[in-house]
Design a protein around this motif. Sequence first.
Motif, mmCIF file in Angstrom:
data_model
loop_
_atom_site.group_PDB
_atom_site.id
_atom_site.type_symbol
_atom_site.label_atom_id
_atom_site.label_comp_id
_atom_site.label_asym_id
_atom_site.label_seq_id
_atom_site.Cartn_x
_atom_site.Cartn_y
_atom_site.Cartn_z
ATOM 1 N N GLU A 1 0.907 -1.149 -0.009
ATOM 2 C CA GLU A 1 0.045 0.001 -0.105
ATOM 3 C C GLU A 1 0.890 1.178 0.033
ATOM 4 O OE1 GLU A 1 -3.523 0.397 1.712
ATOM 5 O OE2 GLU A 1 -3.999 -1.815 1.092
ATOM 6 N N TYR A 2 0.612 2.120 -1.030
ATOM 7 C CA TYR A 2 1.202 3.430 -0.950
ATOM 8 C C TYR A 2 0.350 4.620 -0.430
ATOM 9 C CZ TYR A 2 3.842 0.322 -3.983
ATOM 10 O OH TYR A 2 4.574 -0.880 -4.672
ATOM 11 N N ALA A 3 1.086 5.668 0.070
ATOM 12 C CA ALA A 3 0.548 6.497 0.553
ATOM 13 C C ALA A 3 -0.359 7.492 -0.593
ATOM 14 C CB ALA A 3 1.382 7.737 1.450
ATOM 15 N N ASN A 4 0.488 7.755 -1.696
ATOM 16 C CA ASN A 4 0.102 8.652 -2.737
ATOM 17 C C ASN A 4 0.943 8.149 -3.972
ATOM 18 O OD1 ASN A 4 -0.224 10.605 -4.628
ATOM 19 N ND2 ASN A 4 -0.805 11.991 -2.890
ATOM 20 N N GLY A 5 0.245 8.025 -5.039
ATOM 21 C CA GLY A 5 0.765 7.220 -6.256
ATOM 22 C C GLY A 5 1.643 8.511 -6.750
ATOM 23 N N ARG A 6 1.770 9.722 -6.457
ATOM 24 C CA ARG A 6 2.674 10.524 -6.926
ATOM 25 C C ARG A 6 3.909 10.910 -6.020
ATOM 26 N NH1 ARG A 6 0.858 14.008 -10.850
ATOM 27 N NH2 ARG A 6 2.277 15.713 -10.093
ATOM 28 N N ASP A 7 3.705 10.027 -4.828
ATOM 29 C CA ASP A 7 5.058 10.323 -4.113
ATOM 30 C C ASP A 7 6.174 9.675 -4.527
ATOM 31 O OD1 ASP A 7 3.252 11.352 -1.861
ATOM 32 O OD2 ASP A 7 3.190 9.624 -0.727
ATOM 33 N N TYR A 8 7.398 10.285 -4.107
ATOM 34 C CA TYR A 8 8.422 9.712 -4.359
ATOM 35 C C TYR A 8 9.105 8.702 -3.526
ATOM 36 C CZ TYR A 8 10.344 12.348 -8.354
ATOM 37 O OH TYR A 8 10.589 12.849 -9.872
ATOM 38 N N GLY A 9 9.710 7.699 -3.681
ATOM 39 C CA GLY A 9 10.443 6.967 -2.794
ATOM 40 C C GLY A 9 11.395 6.058 -3.319
ATOM 41 N N VAL A 10 12.209 5.311 -2.234
ATOM 42 C CA VAL A 10 13.526 4.462 -2.447
ATOM 43 C C VAL A 10 12.791 3.204 -2.960
ATOM 44 C CG1 VAL A 10 15.265 3.365 -1.833
ATOM 45 C CG2 VAL A 10 14.890 5.727 -1.134
ATOM 46 N N VAL A 11 12.671 2.799 -4.345
ATOM 47 C CA VAL A 11 12.347 1.544 -4.912
ATOM 48 C C VAL A 11 13.226 0.690 -4.895
ATOM 49 C CG1 VAL A 11 11.042 0.493 -6.732
ATOM 50 C CG2 VAL A 11 10.783 2.953 -6.202
ATOM 51 N N CYS A 12 13.190 -0.733 -4.313
ATOM 52 C CA CYS A 12 14.163 -1.737 -4.493
ATOM 53 C C CYS A 12 13.864 -2.810 -5.320
ATOM 54 C CB CYS A 12 14.229 -2.142 -2.890
ATOM 55 S SG CYS A 12 14.874 -1.114 -1.713
ATOM 56 N N TYR A 13 14.995 -3.332 -5.927
ATOM 57 C CA TYR A 13 14.880 -4.777 -6.844
ATOM 58 C C TYR A 13 15.898 -5.579 -6.542
ATOM 59 C CZ TYR A 13 12.871 -0.706 -9.680
ATOM 60 O OH TYR A 13 12.245 0.411 -10.070
ATOM 61 N N ASP A 14 15.697 -6.891 -6.935
ATOM 62 C CA ASP A 14 16.556 -7.762 -6.953
ATOM 63 C C ASP A 14 17.651 -7.525 -7.904
ATOM 64 O OD1 ASP A 14 15.592 -8.815 -9.252
ATOM 65 O OD2 ASP A 14 14.687 -10.434 -8.136
ATOM 66 N N GLN A 15 18.710 -8.383 -8.169
ATOM 67 C CA GLN A 15 19.874 -8.347 -8.803
ATOM 68 C C GLN A 15 19.365 -8.415 -10.387
ATOM 69 O OE1 GLN A 15 23.139 -11.000 -7.608
ATOM 70 N NE2 GLN A 15 22.962 -10.535 -5.475
ATOM 71 N N ASP A 16 18.212 -9.021 -10.662
ATOM 72 C CA ASP A 16 17.689 -8.992 -12.153
ATOM 73 C C ASP A 16 16.596 -7.857 -12.252
ATOM 74 O OD1 ASP A 16 18.841 -11.566 -12.731
ATOM 75 O OD2 ASP A 16 17.193 -12.617 -11.250
ATOM 76 N N TYR A 17 16.643 -6.743 -11.431
ATOM 77 C CA TYR A 17 15.961 -5.763 -11.693
ATOM 78 C C TYR A 17 14.468 -5.986 -11.402
ATOM 79 C CZ TYR A 17 15.181 -0.853 -12.861
ATOM 80 O OH TYR A 17 14.974 0.589 -12.728
ATOM 81 N N LYS A 18 13.874 -6.930 -10.673
ATOM 82 C CA LYS A 18 12.765 -7.155 -10.478
ATOM 83 C C LYS A 18 12.462 -6.931 -8.990
ATOM 84 C CE LYS A 18 12.676 -11.159 -13.361
ATOM 85 N NZ LYS A 18 12.491 -12.877 -13.315
#
Length: 216
Positions: free
Chosen positions: A152-169
Amino acid sequence: MQKVYILVLFFLISQMAKAQEEVFTPKPSSIVFILHISTNKIEGLKKRGLHSDIKDVIAADYEINSSIMQDFKNNFTFCNVYFCYDTQLNYILEKQWNKVTFYDFEHLTRDKRIEVSGIDNFIICEVNYPPPTEYPTIDEKGKVHEPEYTVEYANGRDYGVVCYDQDYKLLKNKLRFTNIAMRRTGNIFKPETLHYHFTGAKKFQARLEKYYTKYR
């Protein structure tokens, strides 16, 4: 009393189901942090001959990326952080480290690049908008398929740190997205005072520490 037992049982089952959908991510020894350059926007401005606008875009990119690096320098000690630009993402996915130009915090004060022979245990991060919300889908047989994992995200326009695995998933756990602040501060009537300011490294570290304390 029987109703209470039923409610407790329902709560425990729901918590177990929630825990099962999360995929544990091993504690990283390093973070490969992707910094963005407005390549497409700059190319579009070049074609239209808007060269003065190009300078503004390049300056904004530099300001944003420098602010991210500065905040991590001041407020992040969880693990090593290696910064690189999005133009080299393919080399990262192929683990061709000799072709990737990495920068550390000293790049803020002088043109320093670092050499990394190999990174084994890492996650990929970037500052971006939240990933799109996943919804249930129905196949040709009418069967409903729930999303593998949702946050759940606070707001679709919010910025954030997005994390991925080593395959960029996208990671399938609480580390997937951490809300941060990316604002342009200053006096709107004095453009020379307007500067982008990133604040999120401390909050991101707290999220990492809480997550790995849970799985300790």
